[in-house]
Motif scaffolding. Structure first.
Motif, PDB file in Angstrom:
ATOM      1  N   PRO A  68       0.826  -1.216   0.000  1.00  0.00           N
ATOM      2  CA  PRO A  68       0.000   0.000   0.000  1.00  0.00           C
ATOM      3  C   PRO A  68       0.856   1.260   0.000  1.00  0.00           C
ATOM      4  CG  PRO A  68      -0.001  -1.020   2.176  1.00  0.00           C
ATOM      5  CD  PRO A  68       0.705  -1.975   1.262  1.00  0.00           C
ATOM      6  N   ASP A  74      -4.583   7.305   5.494  1.00  0.00           N
ATOM      7  CA  ASP A  74      -3.583   6.733   6.403  1.00  0.00           C
ATOM      8  C   ASP A  74      -3.118   7.775   7.416  1.00  0.00           C
ATOM      9  OD1 ASP A  74      -3.127   4.000   5.230  1.00  0.00           O
ATOM     10  OD2 ASP A  74      -2.653   5.220   3.487  1.00  0.00           O
ATOM     11  N   ARG A 119      -5.184  -2.773   5.121  1.00  0.00           N
ATOM     12  CA  ARG A 119      -4.522  -2.083   3.993  1.00  0.00           C
ATOM     13  C   ARG A 119      -3.629  -3.047   3.213  1.00  0.00           C
ATOM     14  NH1 ARG A 119      -4.209   1.154   1.168  1.00  0.00           N
ATOM     15  NH2 ARG A 119      -2.968   3.000   1.611  1.00  0.00           N
ATOM     16  N   CYS A 123      -4.750  -4.248  -0.715  1.00  0.00           N
ATOM     17  CA  CYS A 123      -4.090  -3.350  -1.658  1.00  0.00           C
ATOM     18  C   CYS A 123      -3.909  -4.089  -2.977  1.00  0.00           C
ATOM     19  CB  CYS A 123      -2.744  -2.871  -1.106  1.00  0.00           C
ATOM     20  SG  CYS A 123      -1.461  -4.127  -1.063  1.00  0.00           S
ATOM     21  N   VAL A 518     -11.311   1.493   3.562  1.00  0.00           N
ATOM     22  CA  VAL A 518     -10.486   0.760   2.597  1.00  0.00           C
ATOM     23  C   VAL A 518     -11.248   0.574   1.291  1.00  0.00           C
ATOM     24  CG1 VAL A 518      -9.474  -1.502   2.122  1.00  0.00           C
ATOM     25  CG2 VAL A 518      -9.041  -0.389   4.305  1.00  0.00           C
TER      26      VAL A 518
END
Length: 754
Positions: A68, A74, A119, A123, A518
């Motif tokens: 990611p 984030d 994550r 990803c 997400v």
């Protein structure tokens, strides 16, 4: 059947597919556990599993795996979660309730691990839309359980426990028949001491809101609001030509909405209404004349949320008359104003992680009722428990998560292919089944709690999955742009619900927000692996390994062993084996040195032994005092501990007649009132203690304050806080006697410190 990796798309390899299954298992387990028990250590084992999953995610990094990239969301999560972890460290170092701080510190490290695992797992390929179909059927399963609670369980509980509670109230707990009823109620986990009987009886008689496998109907309502909206979003993806599929899915969504209605969670209703208007705005925006609509909707929702909070904190609503269904809004305003009162002094660090209740009780409004554990508002909750850093992080998180709404034209492209193949991924389905099994095994193996509801609901969910899959109803493929927009709407729905409800500090609620966030991310969230990125990922994984070892060795195991010893002591007390109970309680205190509860149990045990010896055994009395002082050192500022100490010294003074004993009773009563100044009962007990110490002037002033608070409680209808007629009569006499005192009023005088 295609391999798990293939069904997830080219950007997902086999290890990442297994990690996705693990993440789904842990997310599902949280939905089948009472997440409200996190502060008591009920879900520590699940937090440790999240750290283990994050460790695995870190060590999966290699040259061929996508990693990611750092995005605005984030940053928001780092500030939000980091603020709580920093606040937990500060509370652990100097807070009044360090035991709760240690538990919640582990929980928030677990939430950091959850974000890292999410994550990493999703990803590259993005969030599989199969998860929405799995989650929808989980919501249907829990809704069936909620309807059963409403229609079957609660009426049967009322029929079983109602007569027992009536017996206790009419005959008093001292009669043999009532004593047996009290024993049976205690065995069922129902407490009848003080106002607990009134509150439980009122809920049993007047309230039948289902709460699923959570502990609060509001938490359940927020969960159902999100999945009602997601269900409608999935329903829109089914072609109108397949009318029977649309009708079947609509019936399932109606079941979820019906259970949501039964929860009586007005904040969840409001959140769903906001989400539905956003969905409507998104549909209209496709027309050229309405290209501005979703941005206007987002601004309006944000302004409404901020405006309500500001009005609750700063507005003049005290004399506002609202109809019955909206009175709960005034209660929220009271909570927010009380929270704001102490945040003005502690605006940077907040109250400290897990320390909210003691700060709030000391500053709450006289007309407020409950000694709440959270402010029932996500912004004030984040600020109180995580400090200003967490508040800023939460704002950044929501700004990042709703970007697909703001830039809908850029993300909504119906010509995009589905995010995954419509073929089921067995690892995701198996992960959900494993999560329900975990929800049964965890409490059973670690807490010795038998609750087979998750296993029964696993069977129901599997039946729904099988029937829906055979019929071709699920999985429902969703274009990537539509999925991102739907996830953003669901984030707003849950966030708007949390404006007036507690829960932003609950692990399952935060994990739900993380999952939705997400899902809002674009496919460009990953980057090719580099040596630096791989080593960074592995370093984070190593950090979570250390965090897991710390959590298990220094928090989870001591907390669990202490609870086992405490339960053993409670069972021994019920069998009148007091010596064994005392040893068990001391083992609990030694195992969890920060925990207050074992010392309070010891104090109660020694006090009973002292009374059994006609209040003449000085060694027992001294042991009770020592135990209470040990509890006070572990949680200074607790009005409940100070109240117990004051009552003990009052009884001692009745036996000895010593002035020193009376002064000790006064000193502890003053500490209790200082910790909870709006309690009529504590004011009344202080007035009586002052009178016994021949301080009539102060006793009269305090009695008047208690009577004023009683009038406020009566005007607000807080029946659980009413004083007894006998106590009111005594306070009236003290107040009347004060009117004849010529000397200036004292403010409680000086007294020795306990």
């Amino acid at each position: 059947m295609p391999s798990p990796a293939a069904t997830l798309g080219p950007a997902t390899d086999r290890p990442q597919a297994w990690l996705q299954g693990m993440v789904v298992a842990l997310l599902t387990a949280g939905c089948f556990l009472p997440t409200e028990g996190a502060a008591q250590g009920d879900t520590l084992w699940l937090a440790c599993l999240w750290m283990s999953a994050a460790s695995i995610a870190g060590f999966l990094a290699r040259n061929s795996s996508p990693l990611p990239t750092w995005r605005l969301v984030d940053t928001g999560v780092a500030l939000f979660v980091g603020g709580h972890i920093l606040s937990g460290c500060l509370a652990l170092a100097s807070g009044p309730d360090r035991y709760t701080a240690s538990i919640l510190l582990v929980e928030w490290i677990g939430l950091a691990a959850a974000w890292f695992a999410l994550r990493t797992a999703f990803c590259g390929a993005g969030l599989p839309d199969q998860i929405l179909s799995i989650g929808l059927l989980i919501a249907v399963t829990l809704s069936l359980y909620g309807v059963w609670q409403y229609a079957v369980l609660y009426p049967s509980l009322a029929a079983e426990y109602g007569p027992k509670m009536e017996l206790v109230r009419t005959l008093g707990a001292d009669s043999p028949e009532a004593a047996r009823a009290v024993q049976e109620l205690h065995a069922a986990g129902v407490h009848v001491e003080g106002s607990a009987l009134i509150l439980f009886e009122k809920r049993l008689r007047d309230s039948r809101e289902p709460f699923g496998l959570f502990a609060l109907a509001n938490t359940f309502g927020g969960f159902l609001a999100v999945w009602t909206l997601v269900g409608l979003g999935l329903w829109r993806q089914i072609g109108s030509a397949i009318w029977w599929k649309q009708l079947t899915l609509l019936l399932l969504i109606t079941l979820i909405a019906d259970c949501l209605w039964l929860t009586n969670s007005r904040t969840a209703w409001a959140g769903l209404a906001v989400g539905l208007t956003g969905m409507l705005a998104g549909s209209l925006q496709r027309r050229p004349a309405f290209g501005w609509l979703t941005r206007a909707w987002a601004i309006g929702v944000g302004a409404a949320a901020v405006g309500v909070v500001l009005y609750g904190i700063l507005g003049d609503w005290q004399n506002t008359s609202l109809p019955g269904p909206l009175k709960s809004l005034v209660y929220r305003f009271q909570y927010w104003r009380g929270t704001w009162n102490f945040l003005q002094d502690d605006w940077l660090p907040g109250s400290g992680l897990g320390q909210f209740r003691s700060h709030y009780v000391a500053h709450k409004l006289p007309e407020a009722s409950e000694d709440i554990a959270d402010p029932h508002n996500l912004w004030l909750d984040a600020w109180s428990n995580g400090g200003l850093l967490a508040l800023i992080g939460l704002a950044v998180f929501f700004l990042a998560a709703v970007r697909p709404i703001w830039n809908r034209a850029a993300v909504e492209d119906e010509s995009q292919p589905p995010s995954i193949s419509p073929t089921w991924n067995p690892l995701l389905v198996g992960g959900a089944a494993a999560g329900m099994t975990l929800a049964f095994l965890g409490p059973f193996l670690l807490l010795s709690e038998w609750n087979d509801a998750p296993l029964v609901l696993l069977f129901v969910w599997a039946s729904l999955m099988g029937a829906s899959s055979v019929a071709g109803l699920v999985p429902i493929a969703v274009p990537l742009g539509a999925l991102r927009f739907l996830a953003a709407l669901a984030t707003v729905t849950l966030g708007f619900h949390l404006v007036g409800a507690g829960g932003i500090g609950l692990p399952t609620v935060v994990q739900s927000l993380f999952l939705l966030a997400v899902a809002t991310l674009p496919l460009t969230q990953s980057t090719a692996s580099s040596e630096i990125a791989i080593w960074r990922q592995r370093a984070i994984g190593s950090g979570f390994v250390l965090g897991t070892l710390f959590a298990i060795g220094f928090v989870a195991i001591p907390v669990q062993l202490a609870r086992i010893h405490l339960d053993a002591g409670d069972r021994s007390v019920s069998k009148d084996r007091r010596d064994f109970a005392g040893r068990a309680y001391r083992e609990a205190a030694a195992t969890a040195p920060l925990w207050v509860e074992p010392w309070l149990r010891i104090a109660t045990l020694e006090e009973r032994a002292w009374k059994a010896a006609d209040r003449r055994d000085e060694a027992r009395f001294d042991a009770a005092v020592d135990a209470i002082e040990a509890a006070w050192r572990r949680n200074p500022g607790s009005h409940l501990i100070a109240q117990q100490a004051s009552r003990l010294w009052t009884e001692r003074a009745e036996v000895t007649g010593a002035a020193g004993d009376r002064e000790q009773a006064v000193a502890w009563a003053q500490k209790a009132v200082s910790a909870s100044p709006t309690s009529a009962l504590l004011q009344a007990e202080l007035a009586i203690s002052l009178s016994a110490a021949d301080r009539e002037s102060a006793a009269g002033d305090t009695a008047r304050r208690a009577l004023v608070q009683q009038q406020i409680n009566e005007s607000q209808g807080h029946v659980d806080r009413y004083l007894s007629p006998e106590l009111l009569d005594r306070l009236s006499k003290l107040s009347a006697r004060r009117e004849g005192v010529e000397s200036p009023p004292e403010q409680g005088g000086t007294s020795p410190q306990p």
